[in-house]
Design an enzyme around this catalytic site. Structure first.
Site, PDB file in Angstrom:
ATOM      1  N   ASP A   1      17.788  95.896  20.542  1.00 25.21           N
ATOM      2  CA  ASP A   1      18.454  96.100  21.562  1.00 25.21           C
ATOM      3  C   ASP A   1      18.420  94.631  22.232  1.00 25.21           C
ATOM      4  O   ASP A   1      17.546  94.318  22.909  1.00 25.21           O
ATOM      5  CB  ASP A   1      17.676  97.409  22.443  1.00 25.21           C
ATOM      6  CG  ASP A   1      18.553  97.462  23.743  1.00 25.21           C
ATOM      7  OD1 ASP A   1      19.509  96.625  24.076  1.00 25.21           O
ATOM      8  OD2 ASP A   1      18.425  98.553  24.195  1.00 25.21           O
TER       9      ASP A   1
ATOM     10  N   ARG B   1      11.528  93.825  40.041  1.00 20.22           N
ATOM     11  CA  ARG B   1      11.921  92.725  39.011  1.00 20.22           C
ATOM     12  C   ARG B   1      12.970  91.785  39.882  1.00 20.22           C
ATOM     13  O   ARG B   1      13.667  92.155  40.642  1.00 20.22           O
ATOM     14  CB  ARG B   1      12.789  93.446  38.301  1.00 20.22           C
ATOM     15  CG  ARG B   1      12.109  94.267  37.089  1.00 20.22           C
ATOM     16  CD  ARG B   1      12.819  94.631  35.838  1.00 20.22           C
ATOM     17  NE  ARG B   1      14.306  95.007  36.196  1.00 20.22           N
ATOM     18  CZ  ARG B   1      15.197  95.794  35.515  1.00 20.22           C
ATOM     19  NH1 ARG B   1      15.017  95.438  34.038  1.00 20.22           N
ATOM     20  NH2 ARG B   1      16.406  96.171  35.704  1.00 20.22           N
TER      21      ARG B   1
ATOM     22  N   TYR C   1      26.993  93.989  30.976  1.00 21.86           N
ATOM     23  CA  TYR C   1      27.603  94.169  32.387  1.00 21.86           C
ATOM     24  C   TYR C   1      26.343  93.298  33.005  1.00 21.86           C
ATOM     25  O   TYR C   1      26.262  93.358  34.127  1.00 21.86           O
ATOM     26  CB  TYR C   1      27.753  95.567  32.754  1.00 21.86           C
ATOM     27  CG  TYR C   1      26.835  96.484  32.380  1.00 21.86           C
ATOM     28  CD1 TYR C   1      25.339  96.636  32.853  1.00 21.86           C
ATOM     29  CD2 TYR C   1      27.139  97.630  31.516  1.00 21.86           C
ATOM     30  CE1 TYR C   1      24.806  97.693  32.752  1.00 21.86           C
ATOM     31  CE2 TYR C   1      26.098  98.707  31.225  1.00 21.86           C
ATOM     32  CZ  TYR C   1      24.969  98.533  31.682  1.00 21.86           C
ATOM     33  OH  TYR C   1      24.042  99.532  31.194  1.00 21.86           O
ATOM     34  N   LYS C   2      25.285  92.940  32.312  1.00 20.26           N
ATOM     35  CA  LYS C   2      24.284  92.113  32.791  1.00 20.26           C
ATOM     36  C   LYS C   2      24.751  90.511  32.968  1.00 20.26           C
ATOM     37  O   LYS C   2      25.494  90.176  33.594  1.00 20.26           O
ATOM     38  CB  LYS C   2      22.981  92.558  32.173  1.00 20.26           C
ATOM     39  CG  LYS C   2      22.432  93.878  32.068  1.00 20.26           C
ATOM     40  CD  LYS C   2      21.369  94.176  31.407  1.00 20.26           C
ATOM     41  CE  LYS C   2      20.690  95.616  31.132  1.00 20.26           C
ATOM     42  NZ  LYS C   2      20.621  96.077  32.518  1.00 20.26           N
TER      43      LYS C   2
ATOM     44  N   PHE D   1      13.339 100.199  26.431  1.00 18.39           N
ATOM     45  CA  PHE D   1      14.259 100.901  27.343  1.00 18.39           C
ATOM     46  C   PHE D   1      14.404 102.449  27.235  1.00 18.39           C
ATOM     47  O   PHE D   1      14.517 102.897  25.992  1.00 18.39           O
ATOM     48  CB  PHE D   1      15.502 100.082  27.300  1.00 18.39           C
ATOM     49  CG  PHE D   1      16.364 100.665  28.551  1.00 18.39           C
ATOM     50  CD1 PHE D   1      16.106  99.991  29.730  1.00 18.39           C
ATOM     51  CD2 PHE D   1      17.500 101.671  28.534  1.00 18.39           C
ATOM     52  CE1 PHE D   1      16.884 100.313  30.934  1.00 18.39           C
ATOM     53  CE2 PHE D   1      17.992 101.927  29.761  1.00 18.39           C
ATOM     54  CZ  PHE D   1      17.994 101.188  30.815  1.00 18.39           C
TER      55      PHE D   1
END
Lengths: 418, 418
Positions: free
Chosen positions: B203, B378, B228-229, B127
């Protein structure tokens, strides 16, 4: 009329131009007197409405699409703070991360910009996290950590600071001291630091929202501050960072994150920071905090920072007058500057039993003050949310409680208030 | 039954043991199909209730007194994450700050613990913020920044990593790749790093809440991740940090803040960090984020991470089957591992017009996917909130939209989704 007469406070309330805005604060228990606005500002109707909108409409309905607006918040809310509360220019302030993290970023940038320096300087009455951040950076970079003695009531001492500034990269001070409320001379001390080749980093946490701040005019280089005290952003709302426009090309913060990257969503190889304050952002900002701050600033802007300052000086002056009349005979001394121009919007009262008194006020008297060890009772009447009679009644309850010895019959708890 | 028959999806829903929990998610627009749970998880009833309680009862009524409970949240929520989602032990996880800041703290600590190292290592498909943070730290510490080529579909390449690990302080990788969804072998790659004397920093942002994670068993040294995912903590909710118990005495993070200080509210002179994970805290935590995470974890714990994983694999397998049947003829290729055990809970589909298609899905088809440039669509169906028919209907709308050429008639906007 004598300040000890409640009608004096009633008259001040009747003449208060900010009285109509008191209704903006949500008061669940009208008999509870809240004098800890310097620690956590009250919930307001407009912040509550905005939070509900953010929860239901933006998160619940809008889902990830709401990022189209959210992504602008760190800069937009920063600009609002700059314009209405900080005396800064557009593009000089962003909001994100905790005050501690922002202090770290700012002090790191200052140290990197002064590669030949051998020290960092602060004062021993600065807020703990400021001192610890600087101590840690000094240790990591092999610099002297110089903690200059401040007067516990009147604040930083220019002569002692001058003696410590030789070879310093940065001078970090609080504009308003967290214990005494002493107001430091931002322009004068910035000039002093500059005379020694050091940058200045101001912690505005206990000042912002309580008084006009003039970052532009004072010549300050860097500043940070929190938003959950007088700004009413909500518990743990993110902090802000200011970097003077002329220094933005030179000063580079150490946490290279994707929110500081040019063309962020290209997610490209290699860090290319934004040329402006966005380079000071790190990761995803906390949205509930940002919207709370935006509404908090809007309310203070409506009130006007000059009027808030005038009222804040009058509220704290009433505390001082009543403390002199009622509390001095009970062993309290005013441990804040007596000149209202020389202090922020809170008053420290020293008393050997201050911890017990603070706990007793909460448990038995319906007054919420703040305690700072070992012996300071802090009273912070937020101008936007406090009536003069609240102060009068709180001091009245305080003197009765101490006179009765109630505080000696209360078991102290470990008070943890940020 | 053939996957292209909607009754196949209906049958999967009828047999879904997690179906009763779908009602926990707040669905404002039932016809909107949300396949971006890998970017921002949905609002749930229990998170909403808790946020309202925190606003009205804790902030509004409790005021600063609520810190007596709030102060425990970073550790308590960390322990809940550790137990239910991370395969870690109590006292190994705290919650606070953004993922970017936590990556910085963790990588800095690893670098400081390997003073003789000359490099940091990551992969080119990690990321962006992970790559930028490491690049920045390498620059500041005079280390090589080594970005190893990953396979764009299957992820990190052990042989290439092995060749880069000589002299490395830390290997930082994502457990689930943000683009392809490739699942990296945490135990195997940690062992490889250890063989070279490097620490590992994982991560977990795109993995946590979607699959069981075994930090203890894998031997991982450090980890961070966002909430928050799949964890549904809310937009910008704070991230977590994991440090293996055995390393906590050795690894020291660089941001010395008052939330890491022993006897924090004594506010004493000199930084004396807590002997445990609290030393990784910095400043005041964001309360609305923390309570959201606590409720989010509780919901996932009720569902059971194994059942969530099973459903996540089935949901993404349905995407792959339908993509093969319907989308391959339209120029799409599956750009994620085909073995569900080798991927997380999202699927990347490559198509030259993916950006236009993503925008058209949102604007004209009531489907919310995610776009990652230059050519990846995605689809992240969060197992807690997504029905099999949602996936079927979304893919059906997608194929019709592309077949109709709708995406060619939509003006692309600058899509900014975190």
């Amino acid at each position: 009329m004598d300040a000890t007469d409640r009608r004096h406070a009633e008259a001040l309330d009747a003449a208060d131009p900010l009285a109509p805005l008191l209704a903006e604060s949500i008061v669940v228990e009208p008999d509870l007197l809240y004098l800890d606005g310097n620690s956590l500002g009250r919930l307001t109707h407009r912040v509550r409405r905005r939070l509900l909108q953010t929860i239901d409409e933006e998160w619940g309905r809008g889902l990830v699409r709401s990022w189209e607006d959210w992504i602008e918040l760190p800069v937009r809310v920063g600009d609002a703070l700059a314009e209405h509360l900080l005396g800064a220019r557009p593009g000089e302030v962003v909001v994100g991360d905790a005050t501690t993290v922002n202090l770290y970023k700012a002090a790191s940038a200052a140290i990197a910009a002064r590669p030949d320096a051998n020290a960092v300087v602060t004062d021993d009455d600065n807020f703990p996290t400021d001192r610890y951040v600087l101590e840690g950076l000094a240790a990591r970079h092999g610099l002297d950590y110089r903690e200059v003695a401040s007067d516990p009531i009147s604040g930083p001492d220019p002569d002692r600071l001058a003696a410590a500034l030789d070879g310093a990269a940065v001078l970090c001070l609080s504009h308003v001291a967290y214990r005494s409320g002493a107001l430091a001379d931002m322009a004068g001390l910035t000039g002093l630091a500059h005379d020694h080749g050091a940058l200045t980093l101001w912690d505005l946490s206990h000042a912002v929202g309580a008084m006009p701040i003039d970052l532009t005019g004072s010549g300050a280089d860097l500043a940070v501050g929190c938003t959950y005290k007088y700004v009413n952003g909500g518990p743990g709302a993110p902090a802000f960072t200011y970097v003077r426009h002329e220094l933005q090309a030179e000063l580079r913060q150490p946490i290279w994150g994707w929110f500081g990257q040019q063309d962020q969503f290209a997610m490209g190889a290699g860090y290319r920071p934004e040329p402006d304050m966005r380079a000071w952002l790190t990761g995803s900002p906390t949205i509930f905090g940002l919207v709370g701050i935006e509404e908090g600033v809007a309310l203070l802007a409506e009130a006007g920072i000059e009027r808030l300052r005038t009222k804040g000086m009058a509220l704290t002056s009433l505390i001082v007058e009543l403390a002199d009349a009622w509390l001095a005979p009970l062993g309290f001394t005013v441990a804040s500057p007596r000149d209202p121009q020389q202090r922020g919007s809170h008053i420290a009262l020293a008393h050997p039993d201050a911890g017990f008194v603070a706990q007793a006020l909460i448990d038995a008297a319906g007054v919420i003050p703040d305690f700072r060890g070992p012996d300071r009772l802090r009273l912070g009447p937020a101008p936007i949310a406090t009536r003069y009679v609240d102060v009068w009644d709180a001091l009245d309850r305080l003197r009765r409680l101490v006179a009765d010895g109630t505080h000696r019959r209360i078991a102290p708890r470990d008070r943890r208030v940020t």
